[in-house]
Design an enzyme around this catalytic site. Structure first.
Site, PDB file in Angstrom:
ATOM      1  N   GLU A 195      14.036  42.287 -16.228  1.00  0.00           N
ATOM      2  CA  GLU A 195      14.312  42.671 -17.710  1.00  0.00           C
ATOM      3  C   GLU A 195      12.999  42.130 -18.517  1.00  0.00           C
ATOM      4  OE1 GLU A 195      18.050  40.423 -18.143  1.00  0.00           O
ATOM      5  OE2 GLU A 195      17.906  40.123 -16.059  1.00  0.00           O
ATOM      6  N   HIS A 211      23.046  37.525 -24.035  1.00  0.00           N
ATOM      7  CA  HIS A 211      23.019  38.971 -24.249  1.00  0.00           C
ATOM      8  C   HIS A 211      23.646  39.645 -25.753  1.00  0.00           C
ATOM      9  CE1 HIS A 211      20.666  39.214 -20.660  1.00  0.00           C
ATOM     10  NE2 HIS A 211      21.836  39.429 -19.800  1.00  0.00           N
ATOM     11  N   ASN A 215      19.158  37.662 -23.071  1.00  0.00           N
ATOM     12  CA  ASN A 215      19.197  36.452 -22.492  1.00  0.00           C
ATOM     13  C   ASN A 215      20.014  35.382 -23.236  1.00  0.00           C
ATOM     14  OD1 ASN A 215      18.272  34.092 -20.556  1.00  0.00           O
ATOM     15  ND2 ASN A 215      16.760  35.850 -19.831  1.00  0.00           N
ATOM     16  N   ARG A 216      19.635  33.960 -23.086  1.00  0.00           N
ATOM     17  CA  ARG A 216      20.370  33.143 -23.791  1.00  0.00           C
ATOM     18  C   ARG A 216      19.966  32.256 -24.685  1.00  0.00           C
ATOM     19  NH1 ARG A 216      20.478  33.759 -18.362  1.00  0.00           N
ATOM     20  NH2 ARG A 216      22.307  33.687 -17.346  1.00  0.00           N
ATOM     21  N   GLN A 259      12.319  38.639 -17.057  1.00  0.00           N
ATOM     22  CA  GLN A 259      13.422  37.876 -16.334  1.00  0.00           C
ATOM     23  C   GLN A 259      13.696  38.514 -15.022  1.00  0.00           C
ATOM     24  OE1 GLN A 259      14.891  35.441 -17.943  1.00  0.00           O
ATOM     25  NE2 GLN A 259      16.607  34.917 -16.494  1.00  0.00           N
ATOM     26  N   ASP A 295      16.804  33.822 -11.190  1.00  0.00           N
ATOM     27  CA  ASP A 295      17.573  34.116 -12.486  1.00  0.00           C
ATOM     28  C   ASP A 295      16.567  33.453 -13.664  1.00  0.00           C
ATOM     29  OD1 ASP A 295      18.772  35.378 -14.626  1.00  0.00           O
ATOM     30  OD2 ASP A 295      20.729  34.541 -14.306  1.00  0.00           O
ATOM     31  N   HIS A 326      18.607  46.511 -18.707  1.00  0.00           N
ATOM     32  CA  HIS A 326      19.286  45.404 -17.675  1.00  0.00           C
ATOM     33  C   HIS A 326      19.648  46.239 -16.529  1.00  0.00           C
ATOM     34  CE1 HIS A 326      21.329  42.105 -15.889  1.00  0.00           C
ATOM     35  NE2 HIS A 326      21.182  41.349 -17.047  1.00  0.00           N
TER      36      HIS A 326
END
Length: 330
Positions: A290, A99, A72-73, A263, A227, A169
């Site tokens: 995820e 990622h 993720n971020r 996620q 998302d 993922h």
């Protein structure tokens, strides 16, 4: 294990065939990518996969792979840890890291430690400073097929404190149709993380409470542009069922995990990717669920801790368990 392709940079990719628990899987050494997954008695694949292996490095990136070292971020592609600032690779909109960066683990050739009929163990070493992250990181990923489930057991150790969050993922489609909009989903979560236009979490978690993010009872996914991270309860190391996805044909997938985050991503970006068996993946072709640490947790002291420290072992388990039920009535 057999060689299936050479990448443009000359690296060789091998494929491993597994069978067990009523499932068959093909796994690539590139990114521990599950490029095909089949359930006995079901004609279509359960996951999306690229027809051309080189596509996993471009517009098919992250499809079926393991992502990290931080899934993720992380906002601003930076974080501060123990008084030291770390600047990361800004591979998402030139502002944030996604990622693990442009050279995340999905693009690495993993080493095979052991193979059995129904399981394989991979390992990978990331150097100190890779993508800006501190610490040499040693990762082990065991993938197995058992009791109708695709199972992942991740572990990692580091010689410096570092963010660590590994995730599978995969994109799932239980009906084999053109999209997953008519699938129904249940998520055992009371709250989720609202995000800004860059998909970075805003303030505190918000309660789902009868809105579009309320999946406490099964409901149709539609094409609403999901998302988002759902905030799971602390399971105390157990792997409860946290989500259930069902197709119209009666095929059901339960997600079991010890992670604190899930996620939900509805595959809105797909636009003509060539896939398994001549399929062409368009918008919402598959659904990603995820399991991971919360996004931007290294910058958020109010989020569950996502820092792996020397002497600790990162652990994360997730099982995607399939079963056939009666077809859903219209």
């Amino acid at each position: 294990m057999h060689e299936v392709a050479s990448l443009p940079d000359g690296r060789v990719v091998h494929a491993i065939s597994l069978r067990g628990g009523g499932l068959r899987a093909t796994v690539l050494t590139l990114g521990v990518t599950v490029c095909d997954l089949r359930l006995d008695g079901t004609a279509h694949p359960l996951v999306l996969g690229c027809a051309n292996i080189a596509d996993y490095l471009t517009h098919g990136r992250y499809v079926g792979s393991v992502v990290g070292r931080y899934a993720n971020r992380i906002a601003g592609a930076r974080f501060e840890l123990d008084g030291q600032a770390h600047q990361l690779d800004a591979n998402f909109r030139d502002r944030h890291i996604l990622h693990g960066g442009s050279d995340g683990v999905d693009g690495w050739i993993w080493q095979v430690r052991d193979i059995g009929v129904d399981r394989v163990i991979f390992e990978l070493s990331l150097p100190d400073g890779h993508m800006g992250f501190p610490g040499n990181l040693q990762i082990v990923a065991e993938l197995s097929l058992q009791d109708g489930a695709l199972c992942f057991d991740f572990s990692a150790v580091a010689d410096k404190a570092t963010p660590c969050s590994l995730a599978h993922h995969g994109f799932f489609n239980l009906d084999g149709g053109k999209d997953i909009c008519d699938h129904e989903l249940r998520i055992d979560a009371e709250s989720y993380l609202p995000v800004d236009d860059d998909l970075i979490p805003l303030a505190d978690p918000s309660m789902v409470r009868n809105g579009r993010f309320d999946f406490r009872a099964p409901k149709r996914i539609g094409g609403d542009g999901y998302d988002h991270n759902f905030c799971l309860r602390d399971s105390g190391g157990e792997c409860p069922v946290v989500a259930e996805l069902s197709g119209k044909g009666g095929l059901v997938m339960q997600v079991e995990t010890d992670a604190r985050g899930l996620q939900l991503y509805d595959g809105a970006h797909f636009d003509g990717l060539r896939g398994i068996g001549g399929r062409v993946y368009g918008r919402n072709a598959g659904l990603a669920l995820e399991t991971q640490h919360w996004p931007d947790a290294p910058n958020r002291s109010d989020f569950p801790d996502a820092i792996l420290r020397p002497g600790q072992t990162y652990r994360h388990r997730v099982n995607y368990r399939f079963q056939q039920r009666a077809p859903r009535r219209s």
